[in-house]
Design a protein around this motif. Structure first.
Motif, PDB file in Angstrom:
ATOM      1  N   TYR B 196      -9.410  -7.008  32.510  1.00 37.41           N
ATOM      2  CA  TYR B 196     -10.304  -7.897  31.823  1.00 37.41           C
ATOM      3  C   TYR B 196     -11.611  -7.638  32.041  1.00 37.41           C
ATOM      4  N   ALA B 198     -15.407  -8.377  32.977  1.00 38.26           N
ATOM      5  CA  ALA B 198     -15.832  -9.303  34.102  1.00 38.26           C
ATOM      6  C   ALA B 198     -16.828 -10.123  33.470  1.00 38.26           C
ATOM      7  N   ASP B 199     -16.663 -11.134  32.749  1.00 37.68           N
ATOM      8  CA  ASP B 199     -17.442 -12.223  32.298  1.00 37.68           C
ATOM      9  C   ASP B 199     -16.762 -13.525  31.775  1.00 37.68           C
ATOM     10  N   ALA B 224      -7.692  -5.930  37.652  1.00 38.26           N
ATOM     11  CA  ALA B 224      -8.731  -4.837  37.415  1.00 38.26           C
ATOM     12  C   ALA B 224      -9.811  -5.355  36.465  1.00 38.26           C
ATOM     13  N   THR B 225     -11.073  -5.146  36.611  1.00 37.76           N
ATOM     14  CA  THR B 225     -11.896  -5.416  35.820  1.00 37.76           C
ATOM     15  C   THR B 225     -12.801  -4.357  35.141  1.00 37.76           C
ATOM     16  N   TYR B 226     -13.757  -4.503  34.300  1.00 38.38           N
ATOM     17  CA  TYR B 226     -14.669  -3.437  33.795  1.00 38.38           C
ATOM     18  C   TYR B 226     -15.950  -4.459  33.539  1.00 38.38           C
ATOM     19  N   THR B 227     -17.013  -3.849  33.267  1.00 35.61           N
ATOM     20  CA  THR B 227     -18.256  -4.265  32.797  1.00 35.61           C
ATOM     21  C   THR B 227     -18.439  -4.312  31.561  1.00 35.61           C
ATOM     22  N   GLN B 239      -9.354   1.629  37.491  1.00 33.54           N
ATOM     23  CA  GLN B 239      -8.753   0.289  37.153  1.00 33.54           C
ATOM     24  C   GLN B 239      -7.150   0.529  37.138  1.00 33.54           C
TER      25      GLN B 239
END
Lengths: 251, 432
Positions: B196, B198-199, B224-227, B239
């Protein structure tokens, strides 16, 4: 006027002493500066972060109890924009992560830590910098806790900047001081140079039977007195002149 | 003629003063375009125009979402305007680009409300943007400013304290994720991981998956996240590695097309060959295009892809609204106005996102029509509540009320077959 930067042999040791003194001052003041800035900045960052953690904790209660967790994430994302704050995470009373700002995932070191601990801790995360982490309980801990990680490199950078500025100032003072010291020493050494030159001229005159040079003899400072003394000793050492010197006394 | 009472003057002045820094900064990067304009506005309405305000992603890695949503809506508005508008008033859109970033979206919204004095907000894109705008709507609640049909399924605009200022048409992320979880569990895929953004958007989807799994006695096995803003060129190897370590049976992605396409690519490349699901927000056609344009054997990558949608397939012309959409998209071929147009972006003839924009516009026009001859913001909410079992032609009746501020609930699941999205009828056969 040409500035003579050659240091007289006579003053090399005092000059070395001045170098040494400046060095000690620079090192000691820098050390005090580092210690003070480090301590004050760390305290300030920790205090601010604890305040922010408390603010988030207070604002989180309503969200955790009544609203969607996206509102909680939106809340912490806004605080992440503050300089120095590197990560924020919120856990519930069971230690489950409700919101966090980690990418690409929650670090193993944090997963392995005690989520209920809200004391200040230092963390070194794999592949990242060192962090100081502060925490604040939500509803006295029964609803979880908020944790904020501050990047220590920001504090280090501030220390480097403060020490750098101080070193720049000390170096400038040191440079000006050394130039001034050399100039003053050269000024002080000038009569000695004149005296030395007089002694050489006197010796040459004595050897070649010429009349003694008289330039320095008219001065009324220490150089003049020493010149007259040198002339006196040169005549005392010469029996003829010594006799000439003694005759008027005998008559 | 515009009426400015002393109270309104003071309030506008005070809010303007408060907002001055925002406006000053916003001008630096906000591009705008009004499609139509008229003098003599009051609350965004003149004798011949209704002005709506939009802040959406028209640039950046998620620009396809804002562009396609606008194109679909504009196709319908073009037809309405061609036929004389709503009660003789053309519908105009004031557009701002926020690049899918929260701070510009707040600045743009202040500009729309204070400077442009729009009638209502329409066609916003994204959770992190909309969630930051919602408090502004509360601040302007006495002005009866409402947000219509944002392109997000997040909860904040569906529940207190801000739910009363927004109307949603699409199903929520909570419903989308619950549907995906239910289907995966039904075919025995119990170990579900989440990738997902990251917000707030990512968290909203994550929370939906967590809740759906929790209700069935399961939990998320890994995340796991991404910007936000990550483009397709970025590696998602880290990720993929994180999720591969927990051996999931399926991965639910809550992200935008660039990052989700990159994750799909890297997941298959690293051997994580499990169903990878995306929510409707992803921008399915944009995602598929990134994959097909960049890999040789795209079928190998898209075989595991399943996307949930909140509108039916745009290829199913047995559905009346889809027929209408196809006809108007072909007729008008709407494009984003010049200042916001992206020369290197090639729009899709049809897409789920533009279909959603079309349906949103159709619903809004119906509401505006229900305000009668003297439309005004004060009558807007009541006009919405008169919508009961309204047939949009989508196969689902739409209703609104004080308690029900989301018009539709139906979900559709799609997979890729021969390079295009088709309905998924049998989960067991595909992923069992």
């Amino acid at each position: 006027m040409k500035l003579n930067m050659n240091v007289q042999k006579l003053f090399r040791r005092p000059l070395f002493g001045i170098f040494l003194l400046f060095g000690i001052i620079a090192v000691s003041t820098s050390w005090v500066c580092i210690a003070t800035v480090d301590s004050q900045l760390s305290e300030e960052y920790e205090s601010n972060s604890r305040g922010i953690a408390q603010t988030i904790a207070d604002a989180s209660v309503d969200i955790i109890l009544n609203r969607d967790l996206s509102a909680l994430q939106s809340l912490i994302d806004q605080f992440l924009e503050i300089q120095g704050i590197s990560y924020i995470y919120i856990v519930n009373e069971d230690g489950e992560f409700l919101a966090h700002t980690f990418v690409p995932g929650i670090p193993g070191e944090i997963l392995a830590s005690d989520p209920a601990n809200t004391d200040t801790v230092e963390r070194v995360l794999a592949g990242a910098d060192s962090f100081v982490e502060v925490g604040s309980p939500i509803l006295a801990g029964v609803a979880g806790s908020v944790h904020i990680g501050m990047d220590k490199s920001v504090i280090t950078l501030k220390i480097q900047q403060a020490v750098g500025r101080q070193m720049y100032l000390i170096s400038s003072i040191f440079l000006v001081g050394i130039i001034a010291a050399i100039m003053l020493m050269n000024l002080a050494a000038r009569p000695v140079e004149h005296l030395l030159a007089y002694a050489v001229q006197l010796a040459r005159a004595e050897r070649e039977g010429e009349p003694a040079p008289g330039a320095l003899l008219e001065r009324d400072d220490e150089a003049g007195q020493l010149a007259r003394l040198l002339l006196y000793f040169s005549r005392v050492a010469d029996p003829e002149k010594a006799g000439a010197l003694a005759q008027p006394e005998a008559s | 003629m515009r009426v400015l009472t002393r109270r309104k003057f003071l309030r506008t002045g005070i809010l303007g003063g408060l907002a001055a820094p925002w406006l000053g900064r916003g001008a630096a990067f906000a591009q705008n375009e009004t499609v139509g304009s008229a003098a003599g506005f009051h609350e965004g309405i003149s004798d011949d125009e209704i002005l709506l305000g939009t802040s959406a992603a028209f640039s950046g890695p998620s620009r396809g979402l804002g562009i396609e949503l606008y194109r679909g809506a504009q196709a319908f508005f073009n037809r309405v305007n061609e036929q004389g508008g709503v009660g003789g008033r053309r519908i105009a859109l004031r557009l701002y680009d926020d690049g899918y970033q929260p701070v510009p979206s707040v600045q743009n919204t202040m500009e729309l409300l204070l400077q442009d004095q729009v009638f209502a907000l329409f066609g916003y894109v994204g959770t992190p943007t909309v969630t930051r705008v919602l408090p502004i709507l509360k601040k302007f609640q006495e002005e009866n400013v409402y947000m219509f049909f944002p392109f997000t399924g997040a909860q904040p605009q569906r529940e207190p304290p801000y739910g009363e200022f927004a109307f949603n048409l699409r199903a929520s992320y909570r419903e989308e994720t619950a549907g995906l979880v239910e289907n995966f569990l039904r075919i025995g895929r119990r170990r579900i991981a989440v990738f997902y953004q990251a917000d707030a958007y990512g968290r909203s989807g994550w929370a939906g998956v967590r809740e759906a799994l929790g209700a069935r006695g399961e939990q998320i096995v890994g995340e796991a996240t991404y910007t936000r803003g990550a483009a397709y060129g970025r590696s998602m190897g880290e990720q993929v590695e994180i999720l591969r370590n927990v051996s999931p049976d399926a991965v639910i992605c809550i992200g935008a097309y660039g990052a989700c396409a990159a994750f799909l690519r890297d997941a298959i490349d690293f051997g994580l060959e499990v169903p990878i699901a995306n929510l409707s927000f992803v921008g399915s056609e944009n995602l598929l295009q990134l994959i097909t344009d960049s890999v040789d054997d795209s079928e190998r990558y898209t075989r595991y892809l399943v996307n949930s949608q909140v509108v039916p397939s745009y290829e199913d012309e047995s559905i009346p609204v889809v027929r209408e959409y196809a006809e108007l998209m072909d007729r008008y071929q709407p494009e984003v106005p010049e200042p916001l147009r992206q020369p290197d972006y090639v729009p899709f003839d049809r897409s789920f996102v533009s279909l959603e924009g079309f349906v949103n516009a159709k619903m809004l026009v119906e509401i505006l029509n229900r305000m009668g001859d003297s439309p005004g913001r004060a009558r807007l909410e009541q006009a919405v509540f008169t919508v009961r079992d309204y047939d949009l032609g989508i196969g689902e009746m739409v209703s609104f009320s004080e308690q029900r501020r989301q018009g539709m609930q139906r979900l559709y699941y799609t997979v890729v077959d021969k390079g295009r999205f088709v309905p998924l009828d049998d989960w067991q056969a595909r992923f069992g």
